[in-house]
Design an enzyme around this catalytic site. Structure first.
Site, short mmCIF file in Angstrom:
data_model
loop_
_atom_site.label_atom_id
_atom_site.label_comp_id
_atom_site.label_asym_id
_atom_site.label_seq_id
_atom_site.Cartn_x
_atom_site.Cartn_y
_atom_site.Cartn_z
N PRO A 258 0.83 -1.21 0.00
CA PRO A 258 0.00 0.00 0.00
C PRO A 258 0.86 1.26 0.00
O PRO A 258 2.05 1.22 0.34
CB PRO A 258 -0.80 -0.12 1.31
CG PRO A 258 -0.68 -1.55 1.72
CD PRO A 258 0.62 -2.04 1.19
N PRO A 259 0.28 2.40 -0.38
CA PRO A 259 1.04 3.65 -0.35
C PRO A 259 1.46 4.02 1.08
O PRO A 259 0.75 3.74 2.04
CB PRO A 259 0.04 4.68 -0.91
CG PRO A 259 -0.98 3.87 -1.65
CD PRO A 259 -1.08 2.57 -0.94
N GLY A 260 2.62 4.65 1.19
CA GLY A 260 3.07 5.15 2.48
C GLY A 260 3.68 4.13 3.40
O GLY A 260 3.85 4.38 4.59
N THR A 264 9.86 3.46 -1.27
CA THR A 264 10.88 4.32 -1.88
C THR A 264 12.01 4.61 -0.90
O THR A 264 13.19 4.58 -1.27
CB THR A 264 10.24 5.64 -2.35
OG1 THR A 264 9.20 5.34 -3.29
CG2 THR A 264 11.28 6.52 -3.03
N SER A 583 -12.57 -13.26 -2.26
CA SER A 583 -12.48 -13.39 -0.81
C SER A 583 -13.75 -12.97 -0.09
O SER A 583 -13.74 -12.90 1.14
CB SER A 583 -11.29 -12.54 -0.29
OG SER A 583 -11.48 -11.18 -0.58
N LYS A 626 -5.71 -7.62 6.10
CA LYS A 626 -7.12 -7.70 6.49
C LYS A 626 -7.27 -7.67 8.00
O LYS A 626 -8.18 -7.02 8.54
CB LYS A 626 -7.74 -8.96 5.91
CG LYS A 626 -7.85 -8.94 4.38
CD LYS A 626 -8.33 -10.27 3.84
CE LYS A 626 -8.42 -10.24 2.32
NZ LYS A 626 -8.83 -11.55 1.75
#
Length: 678
Positions: A258-260, A264, A583, A626
């Site tokens: 996921p982002p964040g 990077t 799912s 999840k």
């Protein structure tokens, strides 16, 4: 008329312009070409380009195009590399200092670097092939003193026997020998072991045979009698070059999550640990393959691709090169940039990467490529096959608390101009920001909210007369006062049980999420209605659940003809967001069973898993994400497929802390958990 003679000496005047020796920019460029240590094929191309420029009028456009091209070629790092030091202890220290948590990610990266370290420290083996015993003895003596393992052979046939028994890193062979000479041995090695470099030793270096050896793939040649100092230097250079190539080869790392979550910044930490330069190129929205491969020089305004441009800027040929957002590459009539990446990332092809503007093969094999992506399903299969994926899962609440305290708060205080000694955030304040004002797998919104608090404190400090020396404590009450009403609520914990609504867990490219599945029944014509921007997989899951309930209706106390003259509507809220995946089967089952039996389903029980027509529950992916999403939503009980037992047992304690995890293998087992008892 008389003139008085001057007694002082007359100053010397500079020569007139036509008397000066003029040097043109082309002459300066010629000097740079002569002084540059370029590969033979590159130097040959530049000589040809210079000859064209000498015959071209500087006033026409082709002159500036050719001039700029030569300057670009001279600026590229053909032979300039960073001397990287693979120190595992240092790499581990850097990763732990820069990032909190991410234990599995760090372990996988250190394993990758450990393999490279052992490869670089391994003792290398040299095969010496010469029909003169004294020559073999002298070369063996000098190379053993340098720490190499040496094997000897009198001719090419013996050399092949040695190579069949031993692992050889380099072959030094004489040109003229009986039974099998150096050229025949070189050809055989190129066919069977092309990765082994060959140094040709010949007393006929001026004749065509030595030139033919180089054309057929020899790494270098030495004249006879062999200068032992030159031999030592050449062997070291050839083996170092081979080592560089080996370290660049291997699986390309692809950070996915996921982002964040730090993909990077971990790439930057790897570059720092390896003491290499770092390059980042964002591929988001890239649609034209010419942005990667460049434009041909025949076009007006042609430029090299971004890869060549970055190498020119960074001035070394072995940086850590991050291809960011690789899953967001576009595709249209201008070509498919993802296909260009096949050549860039394939170790078998990037040795001779050809930019359309450069029109010369450039070796990318020394670069350590790292790609990042949020959703691997959007990547083409052949491209995904060339990468080794490392998953970045979301952070737990405890990890976010530690990261906020150790990294985010000090950084944002500095940005806001506030002294760390006078402004303190309590743990309760950070926990409230995490739980009530953010709901994400990563840290970006957390940093935004803390930055917002710091800016408000800075404003209050200025309005009160710049009293920055006064001690300020940010507690839970201060957070609510500064940020206003909370943004997120614990839906699952606060909602009352309802008929026809079940709580499910899904995984998206932004991390894990908790969703509600709603069901309603009405008079109609036996139609199953599905809404909420559902994909084909989810539609098939709903059909499977309905067929299972119809075939097992008496077992659950449902009338056999419940679907006759009625319509059933299943809805997934947030219809603007596309949904798909295997799912949500047992979540749909729980919602339908609650609707048909008129029993209220608990909202603090979350489910994930796919079911079959026989009621078996199949394993799913994204278990950790999840579970974290369920904790953020206030879920108390989580029902998971029993087939995922090994994945669940490997989770950290703080991931599952505060939750009751129940493993189920059949839908009959979930009934006692989802309905309110009594």
């Amino acid at each position: 008329m008389f003139f008085k003679r001057r007694s002082e000496p007359i100053e010397e005047r500079p020569p007139l312009p036509h008397q000066q020796s003029t040097r043109t920019p082309l002459d300066t460029l010629q000097d740079k070409v002569d002084q540059a240590q370029l590969p033979a094929h590159v130097a040959k191309m530049l000589v040809s380009e210079l000859e064209k420029l000498e015959k071209t009028d500087p006033a026409i456009a082709e002159y500036s195009v050719g001039f700029n091209y030569i300057e670009l070629v001279l600026a590229l790092p053909w032979n300039k590399s960073t001397l990287c030091k693979l120190d595992i202890a240092r790499a581990q220290t850097v990763l732990n200092t820069r990032h909190y948590g991410l234990k599995q990610v760090k372990e996988r990266i250190l394993e990758f670097l450990a393999a490279k370290t052992l490869c670089s420290k391994a003792q290398q083996t040299v095969l010496l092939v010469d029909d003169e015993e004294i020559a073999r003895t002298n070369m063996e003596h000098i190379l053993r003193k340098e720490g190499y393992i040496c094997h000897c052979a009198a001719n090419g046939a013996e050399a092949l026997d040695v190579m069949a028994r031993e692992e050889i890193d380099l072959v030094v062979t004489d040109l003229k020998m009986e039974q099998m000479d150096g050229i025949e041995l070189l050809q055989q090695i190129n066919r069977t072991n092309p990765e082994i470099p060959v140094i040709m030793v010949t007393g006929f270096a001026t004749v065509s045979s030595a030139v033919d050896a180089l054309k057929q793939g020899a790494a270098h040649y030495l004249g006879k009698p062999v200068n032992l100092d030159e031999l030592r230097k050449t062997v070291r250079e050839v083996l170092e070059k081979k080592l560089f190539v080996q370290m660049g080869k291997g699986p390309i790392l692809c950070f996915t999550g996921p982002p964040g979550t730090g993909k990077t910044s971990v790439g930057k930490a790897i570059a720092e640990a390896l003491q290499r330069k770092f390059v980042r190129v964002s591929l988001a929205g890239l649609r034209d393959e010419a942005e990667l491969r460049g434009h041909r020089r025949t076009y007006v305004g042609a430029l090299p691709g971004r890869i060549i441009n970055e190498l020119k800027r960074i001035e070394v040929n072995n940086p850590v090169f991050m291809l960011d957002e690789i899953d967001k590459i576009g595709q249209d009539f201008r070509g498919d940039p993802a296909s260009v990446l096949l050549e860039v990332l394939d170790p078998e092809q990037n040795v001779h990467f050809t930019d359309h503007y450069l029109e010369l093969p450039f070796d990318l094999s020394r670069i350590m490529f790292i790609a990042t992506a949020n959703d691997l399903s959007k990547l083409p299969g052949p491209l995904l096959d060339r990468m080794e994926c490392i998953e970045f899962s979301g952070y737990t609440e405890k990890e976010k608390l530690e990261i906020g305290r150790q990294y985010i708060v000090p950084r944002q205080l500095k940005v806001a101009g506030l002294p760390r000694s006078t402004v303190n955030f309590s743990d309760e304040a950070l926990v409230q920001v995490i739980s009530d004002y953010t709901r994400e797998s990563g840290l970006r919104n957390l940093e935004r909210q803390i930055a917002d608090i710091c800016r408000k404190i800075a404003m209050i400090s200025l309005q009160s007369g710049d009293k920055r020396d006064e001690h300020v404590l940010i507690d839970a009450a201060s957070v609510k006062k500064l940020l206003g009403p909370r943004t997120f609520y614990r839906d699952a914990a606060d909602a009352d049980p309802q008929v026809g609504i079940a709580t499910g867990m899904v995984w998206a490219d932004t991390g894990g999420e908790v969703i509600s599945v709603e069901a309603a029944i009405m008079k109609g014509s036996s139609t199953l209605l599905l809404t909420g921007s559902l994909g084909e997989v989810l539609r098939e899951s709903a059909q499977t659940v309905l067929s299972y309930l119809r075939s097992n209706a008496p077992h659950f106390g449902i009338e056999d003809d419940f679907f006759k003259d009625t319509d059933i509507h299943i809805h997934f809220p947030s219809g603007a967001i596309s949904k798909d995946g295997p799912s949500a089967g047992i979540t749909i089952f729980a919602a339908l069973l609650s609707l048909l039996t008129k029993r209220a389903a608990r909202r603090d029980v979350a489910l994930t898993g796919e079911m079959t027509l026989t009621g078996r529950i199949l394993p799913v992916s994204g278990i950790r994400e999840k579970i974290l999403a369920a904790k953020r939503a206030g879920v108390q009980i989580v029902l998971l497929p029993a087939a995922n037992r090994e994945v669940i047992e490997a989770l950290e304690r703080d991931v599952v802390e505060g939750l009751q995890l129940v493993l189920v293998s059949n839908v009959n087992e979930i009934v006692d958990y989802i309905f309110v008892q009594g």
